[in-house]
Design a protein around this motif. Structure first.
Motif, PDB file in Angstrom:
ATOM      1  N   VAL A 166       2.814  -0.934  -9.218  1.00  0.00           N
ATOM      2  CA  VAL A 166       2.240  -1.055 -10.562  1.00  0.00           C
ATOM      3  C   VAL A 166       1.762   0.290 -11.105  1.00  0.00           C
ATOM      4  O   VAL A 166       1.263   0.362 -12.224  1.00  0.00           O
ATOM      5  CB  VAL A 166       1.089  -2.080 -10.602  1.00  0.00           C
ATOM      6  CG1 VAL A 166       1.576  -3.432 -10.141  1.00  0.00           C
ATOM      7  CG2 VAL A 166      -0.095  -1.618  -9.764  1.00  0.00           C
ATOM      8  N   LEU A 167       1.929   1.343 -10.315  1.00  0.00           N
ATOM      9  CA  LEU A 167       1.532   2.689 -10.716  1.00  0.00           C
ATOM     10  C   LEU A 167       2.776   3.541 -10.954  1.00  0.00           C
ATOM     11  O   LEU A 167       3.878   3.169 -10.557  1.00  0.00           O
ATOM     12  CB  LEU A 167       0.658   3.311  -9.626  1.00  0.00           C
ATOM     13  CG  LEU A 167      -0.725   2.661  -9.456  1.00  0.00           C
ATOM     14  CD1 LEU A 167      -1.414   3.175  -8.191  1.00  0.00           C
ATOM     15  CD2 LEU A 167      -1.599   2.904 -10.683  1.00  0.00           C
ATOM     16  N   PRO A 168       2.643   4.700 -11.604  1.00  0.00           N
ATOM     17  CA  PRO A 168       3.807   5.546 -11.915  1.00  0.00           C
ATOM     18  C   PRO A 168       4.342   6.296 -10.701  1.00  0.00           C
ATOM     19  O   PRO A 168       4.530   7.515 -10.718  1.00  0.00           O
ATOM     20  CB  PRO A 168       3.269   6.496 -12.985  1.00  0.00           C
ATOM     21  CG  PRO A 168       1.812   6.608 -12.693  1.00  0.00           C
ATOM     22  CD  PRO A 168       1.402   5.230 -12.225  1.00  0.00           C
ATOM     23  N   VAL A 169       4.591   5.568  -9.633  1.00  0.00           N
ATOM     24  CA  VAL A 169       5.091   6.131  -8.376  1.00  0.00           C
ATOM     25  C   VAL A 169       6.606   6.208  -8.431  1.00  0.00           C
ATOM     26  O   VAL A 169       7.271   5.265  -8.869  1.00  0.00           O
ATOM     27  CB  VAL A 169       4.630   5.279  -7.181  1.00  0.00           C
ATOM     28  CG1 VAL A 169       5.274   5.753  -5.884  1.00  0.00           C
ATOM     29  CG2 VAL A 169       3.107   5.293  -7.064  1.00  0.00           C
ATOM     30  N   THR A 170       7.159   7.325  -8.009  1.00  0.00           N
ATOM     31  CA  THR A 170       8.613   7.514  -8.019  1.00  0.00           C
ATOM     32  C   THR A 170       9.219   7.525  -6.619  1.00  0.00           C
ATOM     33  O   THR A 170      10.401   7.228  -6.461  1.00  0.00           O
ATOM     34  CB  THR A 170       8.983   8.830  -8.721  1.00  0.00           C
ATOM     35  OG1 THR A 170       8.338   9.932  -8.053  1.00  0.00           O
ATOM     36  CG2 THR A 170       8.535   8.811 -10.181  1.00  0.00           C
TER      37      THR A 170
END
Length: 318
Positions: free
Chosen positions: A207-211
């Protein structure tokens, strides 16, 4: 059929050719070591951090890059590289020194990007602004790696991380606003976590901007607090079969576009009491992939919990 995204293929697709990460050692420490937060460090962290070559001590960033490129370039047929600032907390430094280090790396003609390992409580806009400025100046990509390890606050306390999940969320959101790559470290088989904790960690990063993500098992580095606990019988490692199960669960619940940089770690046997249950890393990787095949698990196959799952039936074309 690929069961999860392949990091090497991801880099090749992004840059059009083979790209290899070159570890760089900076003369930095950690606020969890120098007394600001703690003087005891995380219980699993050794005196030389991530076990990078001590031969790098005293060499400039350019010298470290050139030395490693000359060795691994021909071996892996790579001509482009990512400068990986690996040891300890690489944003825990005065701003002027940080800028000089990052600029030296980005200025190297064969470097396509930099990768910076740090802590959630060492993310500040002043450092991110420098990275954004230099990234645009040199046309180089930036990825920041954050150690989370667990989403369980009680486990984080046992590990002596000296941060909790809110600090991690704050750091991830700040990094995401700059558009940088964001890689999260997770230890999948912490003995104080159960499988629900592993699923929660997968959901949290999704749910976080993790790539990107790095998964590895808990290994015991000599001379650490964890090593003392292990030798006294105060902690026992989980069997590798449990690690395989947890990695499979994590991948199933993780967002399908996130790139696993690794699903098993490796460490020097000379510096560890135990790593991967005594099995070679490639054997563990093969076993994970066999398990995924047997269970018909693909990355993100259980990532159905986002975007208002309970009310989708009321939305057209949902």
């Amino acid at each position: 059929m690929e069961r999860y995204r392949n990091y090497s293929d991801y880099l090749k697709g992004k840059y059009g050719e083979k790209v290899y990460k070159i570890p760089i050692s900076l003369p930095v420490t950690c606020p969890n070591r120098d007394g600001l937060l703690s003087d005891k460090a995380c219980i699993f962290c050794g005196s030389i951090g991530a076990d990078y070559e001590t031969k790098a001590v005293g060499l400039s960033i350019t010298q470290q890059l050139n030395r490693s490129m000359a060795h691994v370039g021909p071996k892996y047929k790579a001509k482009k590289f990512i400068a990986y600032f690996l040891n300890f907390t690489n944003t825990y430094a005065p701003l002027d020194r940080f800028r000089a280090w990052m600029e030296e790396a980005m200025n190297h003609p064969d470097v396509v990007g930099i990768d910076i390992s740090t802590r959630p409580d060492c993310i500040h806009e002043a450092y991110l602004d420098i990275l954004k400025e230099l990234s645009e100046k040199y046309g180089k990509d930036v990825t920041i790696e954050l150690g989370l390890q667990s989403s369980n606050v009680h486990t984080l306390s046992i590990l002596n991380r000296c941060h909790t999940v809110p600090e991690f969320i704050d750091a991830a959101l700040r990094i995401g606003r700059y558009g940088f790559g964001l890689c999260i470290h997770i230890i999948a088989d912490l003995p104080w976590d159960d499988r629900l904790d592993v699923i929660e960690s997968a959901k949290l990063i999704s749910v976080l901007p993790v790539t990107e993500v790095k998964l590895h098992s808990l290994y015991i580095v000599k001379g650490t607090k964890l090593a003392q606990m292990y030798e006294k019988g105060e902690v026992s490692l989980l069997p590798m079969d449990e690690y395989l199960e947890r990695v499979a669960l994590f991948l199933a619940y993780m967002r399908p576009d996130i790139v696993p940089q690794r699903i098993v770690g490796r460490a020097s046997g000379n510096n560890t009491l135990s790593v991967n249950g005594g099995s070679p890393w490639w054997e563990v990787k093969d076993r994970i992939e066999k398990l995924l095949e047997e269970r018909n698990i693909t990355q993100g196959c259980l990532c159905n919990y986002l975007d208002g799952r309970a009310v989708r039936k009321f939305v057209k074309n949902s």
